[in-house]
Design a protein around this motif. Structure first.
Motif, PDB file in Angstrom:
ATOM      1  N   SER A  98       1.425  -3.064  -9.094  1.00 13.76           N
ATOM      2  CA  SER A  98       2.629  -3.621  -9.700  1.00 13.76           C
ATOM      3  C   SER A  98       2.394  -3.953 -11.169  1.00 13.76           C
ATOM      4  CB  SER A  98       3.065  -4.883  -8.943  1.00 13.76           C
ATOM      5  OG  SER A  98       3.440  -4.577  -7.621  1.00 13.76           O
ATOM      6  N   LEU A  99       1.230  -4.526 -11.457  1.00 17.24           N
ATOM      7  CA  LEU A  99       0.898  -4.854 -12.840  1.00 17.24           C
ATOM      8  C   LEU A  99       0.807  -3.585 -13.686  1.00 17.24           C
ATOM      9  CD1 LEU A  99       0.076  -7.065 -14.881  1.00 17.24           C
ATOM     10  CD2 LEU A  99      -2.303  -6.641 -14.213  1.00 17.24           C
ATOM     11  N   ALA A 100       0.192  -2.555 -13.127  1.00 15.74           N
ATOM     12  CA  ALA A 100       0.088  -1.295 -13.866  1.00 15.74           C
ATOM     13  C   ALA A 100       1.464  -0.719 -14.166  1.00 15.74           C
ATOM     14  CB  ALA A 100      -0.738  -0.288 -13.059  1.00 15.74           C
ATOM     15  N   GLY A 118       2.590   1.719   0.312  1.00 12.87           N
ATOM     16  CA  GLY A 118       2.851   0.836   1.443  1.00 12.87           C
ATOM     17  C   GLY A 118       1.635   0.536   2.285  1.00 12.87           C
ATOM     18  N   THR A 119       0.584   1.325   2.156  1.00 13.45           N
ATOM     19  CA  THR A 119      -0.632   1.114   2.943  1.00 13.45           C
ATOM     20  C   THR A 119      -1.691   0.335   2.177  1.00 13.45           C
ATOM     21  OG1 THR A 119      -1.687   3.198   2.254  1.00 13.45           O
ATOM     22  CG2 THR A 119      -0.188   3.283   4.149  1.00 13.45           C
ATOM     23  N   LEU A 120      -1.415  -0.038   0.928  1.00 10.54           N
ATOM     24  CA  LEU A 120      -2.381  -0.791   0.138  1.00 10.54           C
ATOM     25  C   LEU A 120      -2.442  -2.237   0.624  1.00 10.54           C
ATOM     26  CD1 LEU A 120      -1.368   0.391  -3.456  1.00 10.54           C
ATOM     27  CD2 LEU A 120      -3.446   1.066  -2.233  1.00 10.54           C
ATOM     28  N   SER A 121      -3.580  -2.891   0.403  1.00 11.22           N
ATOM     29  CA  SER A 121      -3.699  -4.320   0.681  1.00 11.22           C
ATOM     30  C   SER A 121      -2.861  -5.088  -0.337  1.00 11.22           C
ATOM     31  CB  SER A 121      -5.151  -4.763   0.588  1.00 11.22           C
ATOM     32  OG  SER A 121      -5.604  -4.677  -0.760  1.00 11.22           O
ATOM     33  N   GLY A 122      -2.655  -6.386  -0.067  1.00 14.80           N
ATOM     34  CA  GLY A 122      -1.861  -7.202  -0.968  1.00 14.80           C
ATOM     35  C   GLY A 122      -2.415  -7.223  -2.383  1.00 14.80           C
ATOM     36  N   GLY A 123      -3.731  -7.344  -2.506  1.00 14.33           N
ATOM     37  CA  GLY A 123      -4.344  -7.381  -3.830  1.00 14.33           C
ATOM     38  C   GLY A 123      -4.158  -6.095  -4.599  1.00 14.33           C
ATOM     39  N   TRP A 124      -4.306  -4.959  -3.927  1.00  9.26           N
ATOM     40  CA  TRP A 124      -4.132  -3.670  -4.594  1.00  9.26           C
ATOM     41  C   TRP A 124      -2.672  -3.401  -4.918  1.00  9.26           C
ATOM     42  CZ3 TRP A 124      -7.541  -0.882  -7.057  1.00  9.26           C
ATOM     43  CH2 TRP A 124      -8.896  -1.040  -6.750  1.00  9.26           C
ATOM     44  N   PHE A 143      -7.164 -10.272 -10.196  1.00 13.25           N
ATOM     45  CA  PHE A 143      -5.913 -10.110 -10.927  1.00 13.25           C
ATOM     46  C   PHE A 143      -5.978 -10.849 -12.257  1.00 13.25           C
ATOM     47  CE2 PHE A 143      -1.469 -10.908 -11.935  1.00 13.25           C
ATOM     48  CZ  PHE A 143      -0.874  -9.693 -11.639  1.00 13.25           C
ATOM     49  N   TRP A 144      -6.565 -12.044 -12.248  1.00 11.57           N
ATOM     50  CA  TRP A 144      -6.664 -12.805 -13.489  1.00 11.57           C
ATOM     51  C   TRP A 144      -7.643 -12.173 -14.475  1.00 11.57           C
ATOM     52  CZ3 TRP A 144      -4.238 -16.625 -16.064  1.00 11.57           C
ATOM     53  CH2 TRP A 144      -3.140 -17.180 -15.415  1.00 11.57           C
ATOM     54  N   GLN A 145      -8.620 -11.454 -14.010  1.00 10.84           N
ATOM     55  CA  GLN A 145      -9.482 -10.700 -14.915  1.00 10.84           C
ATOM     56  C   GLN A 145      -8.660  -9.656 -15.673  1.00 10.84           C
ATOM     57  OE1 GLN A 145     -12.631  -9.113 -12.469  1.00 10.84           O
ATOM     58  NE2 GLN A 145     -13.612 -11.110 -12.189  1.00 10.84           N
ATOM     59  N   LEU A 146      -7.736  -9.011 -14.970  1.00 16.08           N
ATOM     60  CA  LEU A 146      -6.859  -8.030 -15.622  1.00 16.08           C
ATOM     61  C   LEU A 146      -5.939  -8.709 -16.635  1.00 16.08           C
ATOM     62  CD1 LEU A 146      -5.860  -5.864 -12.506  1.00 16.08           C
ATOM     63  CD2 LEU A 146      -7.585  -5.341 -14.242  1.00 16.08           C
ATOM     64  N   ILE A 147      -5.413  -9.885 -16.271  1.00 14.32           N
ATOM     65  CA  ILE A 147      -4.551 -10.620 -17.195  1.00 14.32           C
ATOM     66  C   ILE A 147      -5.310 -10.948 -18.477  1.00 14.32           C
ATOM     67  CG2 ILE A 147      -3.390 -12.842 -17.565  1.00 14.32           C
ATOM     68  CD1 ILE A 147      -2.563 -12.784 -14.634  1.00 14.32           C
ATOM     69  N   ASN A 148      -6.526 -11.418 -18.341  1.00 17.55           N
ATOM     70  CA  ASN A 148      -7.317 -11.777 -19.519  1.00 17.55           C
ATOM     71  C   ASN A 148      -7.650 -10.563 -20.368  1.00 17.55           C
ATOM     72  OD1 ASN A 148      -7.350 -14.544 -18.926  1.00 17.55           O
ATOM     73  ND2 ASN A 148      -9.136 -14.330 -17.599  1.00 17.55           N
ATOM     74  N   GLN A 149      -7.861  -9.413 -19.734  1.00 18.62           N
ATOM     75  CA  GLN A 149      -8.106  -8.184 -20.490  1.00 18.62           C
ATOM     76  C   GLN A 149      -6.886  -7.799 -21.314  1.00 18.62           C
ATOM     77  OE1 GLN A 149      -9.370  -5.153 -17.703  1.00 18.62           O
ATOM     78  NE2 GLN A 149     -11.105  -6.377 -16.995  1.00 18.62           N
ATOM     79  N   PHE A 209       7.891  -7.340  -6.850  1.00 24.34           N
ATOM     80  CA  PHE A 209       8.035  -6.181  -7.732  1.00 24.34           C
ATOM     81  C   PHE A 209       8.322  -4.929  -6.903  1.00 24.34           C
ATOM     82  CE2 PHE A 209       6.724  -2.729 -10.472  1.00 24.34           C
ATOM     83  CZ  PHE A 209       7.176  -3.138 -11.713  1.00 24.34           C
ATOM     84  N   GLY A 210       9.222  -4.070  -7.402  1.00 23.59           N
ATOM     85  CA  GLY A 210       9.759  -2.984  -6.589  1.00 23.59           C
ATOM     86  C   GLY A 210       8.912  -1.737  -6.499  1.00 23.59           C
ATOM     87  N   LEU A 211       7.760  -1.825  -5.872  1.00 25.67           N
ATOM     88  CA  LEU A 211       6.999  -0.618  -5.586  1.00 25.67           C
ATOM     89  C   LEU A 211       7.714   0.198  -4.515  1.00 25.67           C
ATOM     90  CD1 LEU A 211       3.326  -1.941  -5.398  1.00 25.67           C
ATOM     91  CD2 LEU A 211       4.397  -0.717  -7.292  1.00 25.67           C
ATOM     92  N   TYR A 212       7.505   1.487  -4.538  1.00 27.56           N
ATOM     93  CA  TYR A 212       8.077   2.380  -3.520  1.00 27.56           C
ATOM     94  C   TYR A 212       6.979   2.694  -2.507  1.00 27.56           C
ATOM     95  CZ  TYR A 212      12.163   2.768  -6.452  1.00 27.56           C
ATOM     96  OH  TYR A 212      13.290   2.463  -7.170  1.00 27.56           O
ATOM     97  N   ASP A 213       7.116   2.103  -1.314  1.00 28.04           N
ATOM     98  CA  ASP A 213       6.066   2.204  -0.305  1.00 28.04           C
ATOM     99  C   ASP A 213       5.813   3.628   0.152  1.00 28.04           C
ATOM    100  OD1 ASP A 213       5.715  -0.507  -0.426  1.00 28.04           O
ATOM    101  OD2 ASP A 213       6.773  -0.953   1.446  1.00 28.04           O
ATOM    102  N   ASP A 214       6.855   4.482   0.097  1.00 27.34           N
ATOM    103  CA  ASP A 214       6.694   5.852   0.584  1.00 27.34           C
ATOM    104  C   ASP A 214       6.256   6.812  -0.510  1.00 27.34           C
ATOM    105  OD1 ASP A 214       9.076   5.559  -0.737  1.00 27.34           O
ATOM    106  OD2 ASP A 214      10.238   6.823   0.618  1.00 27.34           O
ATOM    107  N   LEU A 215       5.926   6.290  -1.695  1.00 24.36           N
ATOM    108  CA  LEU A 215       5.330   7.082  -2.762  1.00 24.36           C
ATOM    109  C   LEU A 215       3.853   6.727  -2.885  1.00 24.36           C
ATOM    110  CD1 LEU A 215       8.006   6.930  -5.636  1.00 24.36           C
ATOM    111  CD2 LEU A 215       7.717   8.701  -3.876  1.00 24.36           C
TER     112      LEU A 215
END
Length: 246
Positions: free
Chosen positions: A145-147, A134-140, A174-180, A86-92
């Motif tokens: 991206s989901l948001a 760009g400095t976030l961990s993979g999970g964050w 992440f799956w907790q968010l999906i279920n919500q 998903f196309g997040l902008y690392d410098d934002l």
């Protein structure tokens, strides 16, 4: 109640390759529905047709009551789509990414600002709102991206291998968010190669070489293959295919 997604003999060919073969599906509103299969089984091609990114060679598909072939733009306004790239902008920053994607969906001014604040609060991003993506961990990153993919509160959300490459704890969160989201009425269609994630889906379509080979709740699919787990069912399918093609 009308199904959220309906396909009838949905078919996609690339030259001599049949990527998806006459697929019939009916996905219910608010359902967490899984597409399970190995690489090349047709999962991503199916999602790309349902999101209007590529047309089917033949057959029909309705998403949110809209004919995907006749009106793909209208379909895309009703759905969210997130892939593992998903196309997040690392410098934002986190907040700037949310503001940008909200704007893409027409949420600007006070309405857009209110929606960004809602997502920052609801997804625990307030302490990270000024952190560069760009400095976030993979999970964050996956959470952000989901948001971004759901900024416009879509009726239907497509997730294509959304947790690939993140650690098990982040996958569970992440799956907790999906279920919500599903509990709030959003229809979720997710592709995955993680068997424990497939077990979390209410129903699964198992694809093999572009064909639908099993459909139902996880326990129904294991019963069909006479196995204890989905992983064992998948192995049985591989062995069955090896014998058929020998």
């Amino acid at each position: 109640m009308r199904d959220a997604i309906i396909t009838a003999a949905l078919h996609r060919r690339f030259g001599d390759l049949i990527a998806v073969e006459r697929l019939d599906l009916a996905i219910h509103p608010g359902e967490v529905f899984g597409l399970l299969g190995p690489n090349g089984s047709g999962k991503t091609t199916t999602i790309r047709m349902l999101t209007g990114l590529i047309p089917p060679t033949s057959g029909t598909a309705e998403v949110a009551g809209i004919d995907v072939v006749a009106n793909p733009e209208a379909v895309r306004r009703r759905l969210g789509y997130m892939s593992q790239r998903f196309g997040l902008y690392d410098d934002l920053t986190v907040q700037e990414n949310l503001r940008f994607y909200a704007g893409l969906y027409g949420l600007i001014g006070p309405e857009g600002a209110a929606r960004v604040e809602e997502m920052l609060t609801g997804l625990d991003f307030l302490p990270r709102r000024r952190q560069l993506a760009g400095t976030l961990s993979g999970g964050w990153k996956q959470r952000l991206s989901l948001a971004c993919a759901t900024a416009h509160r879509p009726d239907i959300l497509f997730l294509d291998e959304p947790t690939a490459g993140v650690d098990p704890a982040a996958r569970r969160q992440f799956w907790q968010l999906i279920n919500q989201l599903a509990a709030g009425g959003t229809t979720i269609v997710v592709t995955t190669h993680y068997m424990d994630e497939a077990e979390r889906c209410q129903r699964i379509a198992m694809l093999w070489r572009g064909r639908l080979v099993a459909l139902g709740a996880p326990r129904e699919i294991t019963a069909q293959f006479g196995t204890a787990t989905l992983e064992d069912a998948f192995i049985a399918l591989q062995e069955r295919d090896a014998v058929a093609t020998a």
